[in-house]
Each structure stands twice: as structure tokens, then as C-alpha cells.
Scaffold this motif. Structure first.
Motif, PDB file in Angstrom:
ATOM      1  N   TYR A 181       8.299  63.382  28.042  1.00 32.44           N
ATOM      2  CA  TYR A 181       9.163  63.358  29.218  1.00 32.44           C
ATOM      3  C   TYR A 181       9.455  61.963  29.753  1.00 32.44           C
ATOM      4  N   LEU A 182       8.569  61.025  29.523  1.00 34.56           N
ATOM      5  CA  LEU A 182       8.771  59.682  30.069  1.00 34.56           C
ATOM      6  C   LEU A 182       9.912  58.986  29.337  1.00 34.56           C
ATOM      7  N   GLN A 183      10.768  58.307  30.118  1.00 33.11           N
ATOM      8  CA  GLN A 183      11.962  57.673  29.568  1.00 33.11           C
ATOM      9  C   GLN A 183      11.863  56.159  29.442  1.00 33.11           C
ATOM     10  N   ASN A 184      10.929  55.544  30.150  1.00 37.32           N
ATOM     11  CA  ASN A 184      10.781  54.087  30.119  1.00 37.32           C
ATOM     12  C   ASN A 184       9.400  53.705  30.648  1.00 37.32           C
ATOM     13  N   ASP A 185       9.163  52.410  30.770  1.00 36.03           N
ATOM     14  CA  ASP A 185       7.846  51.915  31.188  1.00 36.03           C
ATOM     15  C   ASP A 185       7.544  52.194  32.657  1.00 36.03           C
ATOM     16  N   GLU A 186       8.560  52.534  33.447  1.00 36.60           N
ATOM     17  CA  GLU A 186       8.337  52.850  34.849  1.00 36.60           C
ATOM     18  C   GLU A 186       7.733  54.240  35.041  1.00 36.60           C
ATOM     19  N   GLY A 187       7.894  55.104  34.036  1.00 34.28           N
ATOM     20  CA  GLY A 187       7.409  56.470  34.140  1.00 34.28           C
ATOM     21  C   GLY A 187       5.893  56.560  34.050  1.00 34.28           C
ATOM     22  N   PHE A 188       5.345  57.659  34.556  1.00 33.78           N
ATOM     23  CA  PHE A 188       3.900  57.871  34.512  1.00 33.78           C
ATOM     24  C   PHE A 188       3.591  59.356  34.657  1.00 33.78           C
ATOM     25  N   VAL A 189       2.396  59.705  34.238  1.00 30.72           N
ATOM     26  CA  VAL A 189       1.879  61.065  34.397  1.00 30.72           C
ATOM     27  C   VAL A 189       0.524  60.965  35.078  1.00 30.72           C
ATOM     28  N   CYS A 190       0.255  61.839  36.029  1.00 26.71           N
ATOM     29  CA  CYS A 190      -1.060  61.861  36.665  1.00 26.71           C
ATOM     30  C   CYS A 190      -1.452  63.282  37.015  1.00 26.71           C
ATOM     31  N   VAL A 191      -2.747  63.539  36.961  1.00 24.08           N
ATOM     32  CA  VAL A 191      -3.293  64.837  37.335  1.00 24.08           C
ATOM     33  C   VAL A 191      -3.774  64.739  38.779  1.00 24.08           C
ATOM     34  N   CYS A 192      -3.348  65.676  39.606  1.00 19.62           N
ATOM     35  CA  CYS A 192      -3.627  65.604  41.036  1.00 19.62           C
ATOM     36  C   CYS A 192      -4.333  66.867  41.534  1.00 19.62           C
ATOM     37  N   ARG A 193      -4.936  66.726  42.677  1.00 16.58           N
ATOM     38  CA  ARG A 193      -5.486  67.841  43.434  1.00 16.58           C
ATOM     39  C   ARG A 193      -4.786  67.866  44.791  1.00 16.58           C
ATOM     40  N   LEU A 194      -5.070  68.899  45.566  1.00 12.45           N
ATOM     41  CA  LEU A 194      -4.464  68.984  46.889  1.00 12.45           C
ATOM     42  C   LEU A 194      -5.029  67.930  47.833  1.00 12.45           C
ATOM     43  N   ASN A 195      -4.164  67.383  48.644  1.00 15.59           N
ATOM     44  CA  ASN A 195      -4.586  66.504  49.728  1.00 15.59           C
ATOM     45  C   ASN A 195      -4.682  67.342  50.995  1.00 15.59           C
ATOM     46  N   PHE A 196      -5.894  67.738  51.340  1.00 14.65           N
ATOM     47  CA  PHE A 196      -6.083  68.591  52.510  1.00 14.65           C
ATOM     48  C   PHE A 196      -6.154  67.801  53.814  1.00 14.65           C
ATOM     49  N   SER A 197      -6.436  66.513  53.715  1.00 16.14           N
ATOM     50  CA  SER A 197      -6.641  65.726  54.934  1.00 16.14           C
ATOM     51  C   SER A 197      -5.354  65.150  55.499  1.00 16.14           C
ATOM     52  N   GLY A 198      -4.298  65.074  54.703  1.00 21.69           N
ATOM     53  CA  GLY A 198      -3.054  64.495  55.194  1.00 21.69           C
ATOM     54  C   GLY A 198      -3.131  62.982  55.304  1.00 21.69           C
ATOM     55  N   VAL A 199      -2.410  62.413  56.257  1.00 22.25           N
ATOM     56  CA  VAL A 199      -2.371  60.970  56.431  1.00 22.25           C
ATOM     57  C   VAL A 199      -3.762  60.466  56.810  1.00 22.25           C
ATOM     58  N   MET A 218       1.624  65.856  37.435  1.00 20.80           N
ATOM     59  CA  MET A 218       2.900  65.282  37.852  1.00 20.80           C
ATOM     60  C   MET A 218       3.419  64.331  36.771  1.00 20.80           C
ATOM     61  N   ALA A 219       4.693  64.449  36.453  1.00 19.97           N
ATOM     62  CA  ALA A 219       5.298  63.568  35.444  1.00 19.97           C
ATOM     63  C   ALA A 219       6.593  62.980  36.000  1.00 19.97           C
ATOM     64  N   TYR A 220       6.570  61.678  36.238  1.00 19.20           N
ATOM     65  CA  TYR A 220       7.762  60.957  36.702  1.00 19.20           C
ATOM     66  C   TYR A 220       8.356  60.224  35.501  1.00 19.20           C
ATOM     67  N   PRO A 221       9.597  60.531  35.084  1.00 18.91           N
ATOM     68  CA  PRO A 221      10.140  59.965  33.846  1.00 18.91           C
ATOM     69  C   PRO A 221      10.565  58.506  33.933  1.00 18.91           C
ATOM     70  N   GLY A 222      10.713  57.989  35.157  1.00 18.95           N
ATOM     71  CA  GLY A 222      11.129  56.595  35.303  1.00 18.95           C
ATOM     72  C   GLY A 222      12.591  56.422  35.642  1.00 18.95           C
ATOM     73  N   ILE A 223      13.310  57.529  35.827  1.00 24.46           N
ATOM     74  CA  ILE A 223      14.707  57.468  36.240  1.00 24.46           C
ATOM     75  C   ILE A 223      14.817  57.895  37.704  1.00 24.46           C
ATOM     76  N   LYS A 224      15.965  57.640  38.323  1.00 22.89           N
ATOM     77  CA  LYS A 224      16.139  57.892  39.751  1.00 22.89           C
ATOM     78  C   LYS A 224      17.112  59.040  39.998  1.00 22.89           C
ATOM     79  N   ILE A 225      16.777  59.867  40.976  1.00 27.10           N
ATOM     80  CA  ILE A 225      17.708  60.876  41.485  1.00 27.10           C
ATOM     81  C   ILE A 225      17.560  60.878  43.000  1.00 27.10           C
ATOM     82  N   SER A 226      18.577  60.469  43.713  1.00 29.98           N
ATOM     83  CA  SER A 226      18.486  60.442  45.171  1.00 29.98           C
ATOM     84  C   SER A 226      18.555  61.857  45.718  1.00 29.98           C
ATOM     85  N   THR A 227      17.899  62.071  46.854  1.00 24.73           N
ATOM     86  CA  THR A 227      17.937  63.377  47.503  1.00 24.73           C
ATOM     87  C   THR A 227      19.367  63.764  47.847  1.00 24.73           C
ATOM     88  N   LEU A 228      20.143  62.791  48.304  1.00 23.11           N
ATOM     89  CA  LEU A 228      21.537  63.063  48.667  1.00 23.11           C
ATOM     90  C   LEU A 228      22.321  63.524  47.445  1.00 23.11           C
TER      91      LEU A 228
END
Length: 310
Positions: A287-305, A175-185
């Protein structure tokens, strides 16, 4: 005190616009989600902390946690004066299901606090309705995997909202979050009101082919079917250098690269830890645009909340 953790999720996962979602957890154990704590009080209060709490509204009445608490009380017909503590560890408007994390954790915590007045089905309905208050349309592709875990296909019948489908156990999600915002709306406003018939047929073929591949353990077919012709052609212009970066990660060995939910977070699917590390390094530099951005390697969350304490 009741404490609940709700983790990040990927809506759509490319081929399943508003129909597929997957829950994820960073493999290094980092928190990528929200923690909600609820305890008895004389009146309602909300306290915030966490890595991204500075992005939250300054007015309590504008916080989705407050609205989730208020909606829960209205639905069960009883007012619960509580103190709620929100630890915000996921950025807002990131495409990682930030609002879903807050909604799911709050409603699950309140349900436990009240003695489980609502069933899981009733809770999930409330979660989707709360999402609709933010995006303008009721949808479950983030709240369902966040709540129930795994890969969820949204059916939204009268008795079944979603069900889990199988997925390939060796997949890692970079997952790569660049640090910028895009609202769902905002992201939804980019989409056309109507689609061509041929696009609808093609989309149906891709989605059904992907689900079939998951059930029959055909990884290469699943990857070939993970094509987004509904949202990516329109939303990609909101993401920095999307197409060139996608080509680069694919050349490193990523199986697929797409937009997580409404964006701007990207997800890349890989089936090898070394490739995941190389893709993560590339995205960190490109891909990162500022200090707010981050990259992380993830696995599936099978347990949920997760109920951390009660």
C-alpha cells in the motif's frame, strides 16, 4: 512552559460517518500526533519542528495553530502574547486527524495557560468550529476522541456534544498511510448531495447495530455492522488498489478494513498480535507509495489529550 500532546484519531471508523471517532496510540510508543508547548512572550511567535513540519505552511498566518490561538483569544476576550512550539509528528491530509491534533493541543494548552477560562464543553465547541474552518463543515469525529479519548459517538445536542461508548478491548488497529495527500475538503466534494431512501435506512441499521453490539459485547455482530455505504463507494477511487488490498488483509485474518476519515490512510481491525504483524507487513509492501508512507499497529487511546508539563 505548558506542554500538551494530542494523538491521532480515526474519523467515521467505517459505519459512523461524522458520528463516530476513535483515538489511537502506536503500541511501540512512537509519537503519532502533535506536541504543543506554550510559554510567555512579549509577542506571538510560532516555531515548528518534528517529522512532518516540512508539510506545514511557510507563513505563520496560514498555520492552524496560529488560527486556533487567535480564535481562543477572541473567544475569551483577552490577548495572550505567547511563544508556541509545534512538534508536528503526523502528516497533513492523511486521514489521521492531523488538523484535530493541532487544534486540540493548541486550545488545551492555551486554556491551561489562561487559568482554565473555558470548560471542556466550551473547548470542544471551539475545536469543532476550528475543524469547520478547514473542511467547510463543523464536525467533531476527530477532535472529540483526540480530546476525550476512547470511541466517541457525536450527539451534538445543545448540552452534549459527544459521549464515550464501549469497545472491544482486545482490538488492535493497523494503520497504513501511503504517503499521498487527500484533503478533507476534496474528499467531501466526492460525496453526493442526496442519498436514496433505502441507503439511509440501511446506514441507520448498520450504525445502530454497531452501537448495540458494542454495548452488548457482540464482537462478530459489531464487525458485520461495520459497513460504510455513505462515503466508501465514492472515496475508494482516491485510494490505490483499495478493494484488492482489503481482500488480501481479510484473507490474513483482519476482521475489517476501511478508510480512516477522509483517507488515504487505511485502518484494519484485528484481535491477534501475530495477525496484526502479518497485516502490517503486507500493507508495507502493497500500500505504501513513497518514503513518506508508514504502517503502525495501534491500540485505543483512552486518556485523550495529555498534559505533559505545566
Amino acid at each position: 512552559m505548558i506542554k500538551v500532546y494530542a494523538s491521532a484519531s480515526i474519523g467515521n471508523i467505517g459505519v459512523g460517518f461524522d458520528v463516530l471517532g476513535v483515538g489511537i496510540l502506536p503500541i511501540d510508543g512512537a509519537l503519532l500526533g502533535d506536541i504543543i508547548s506554550v510559554e510567555r512572550s512579549d509577542s506571538f511567535s510560532l516555531y515548528t519542528s518534528g517529522k512532518f513540519f516540512h508539510e506545514l505552511p511557510t507563513e505563520v498566518e496560514n498555520n492552524i495553530v496560529y488560527h486556533s490561538w487567535k480564535y481562543f483569544c477572541a473567544c475569551v476576550g483577552e490577548d495572550f502574547p505567547v511563544s508556541i512550539y509545534l512538534e508536528k509528528n503526523i502528516p497533513i491530509s492523511s486521514g489521521l486527524g492531523s488538523s484535530a491534533c493541532s487544534i486540540v493541543a493548541t486550545l488545551v494548552a492555551m486554556n491551561h495557560y489562561s487559568g482554565n477560562l473555558l470548560s471542556n464543553h466550551q473547548l470542544l465547541m471551539l475545536m469543532g468550529e476550528m475543524e469547520g474552518k478547514i473542511s467547510g463543515e463543523v464536525h467533531f469525529d476527530n477532535v472529540s476522541p483526540c480530546f476525550l479519548g476512547g470511541v466517541q459517538i457525536i450527539l451534538q445536542t445543545s448540552s452534549i456534544i459527544s459521549q464515550r461508548i464501549p469497545i472491544f478491548s482486545d482490538w488492535l488497529w493497523v494503520m497504513a498511510y501511503p504517503g499521498i495527500k487527500i484533503s478533507t475538503l476534496e474528499a467531501r466534494s466526492m460525496l453526493p448531495i442526496q442519498y436514496h431512501r433505502n441507503d439511509c435506512i440501511t446506514h441507520g441499521r448498520y450504525l445502530s447495530g454497531f452501537v448495540h453490539a458494542c454495548y452488548t459485547d457482540q464482537e462478530s455482530l459489531a464487525i458485520n455492522m461495520m459497513k460504510d455505504i455513505i462515503s466508501e463507494p465514492y472515496r475508494s477511487q482516491l485510494l490505490p488498489d483499495f478493494f484488492s488490498i482489503r481482500e488480501e488483509v481479510i484473507s490474513l485474518g483482519a476482521l475489517i478494513c476501511g478508510i480512516s476519515g477522509s483517507g488515504p490512510t487505511l485502518f484494519c481491525v484485528v484481535n491477534d498480535q501475530l495477525i496484526a504483524n502479518n497485516v502490517a507487513n503486507l500493507l508495507s509492501g502493497r500500500y505504501l507509495q513513497n518514503d513518506e508512507g508508514f504502517v503502525c499497529v495501534c491500540r485505543l487511546n483512552f486518556s485523550g489529550v495529555q498534559i505533559l508539563s505545566e
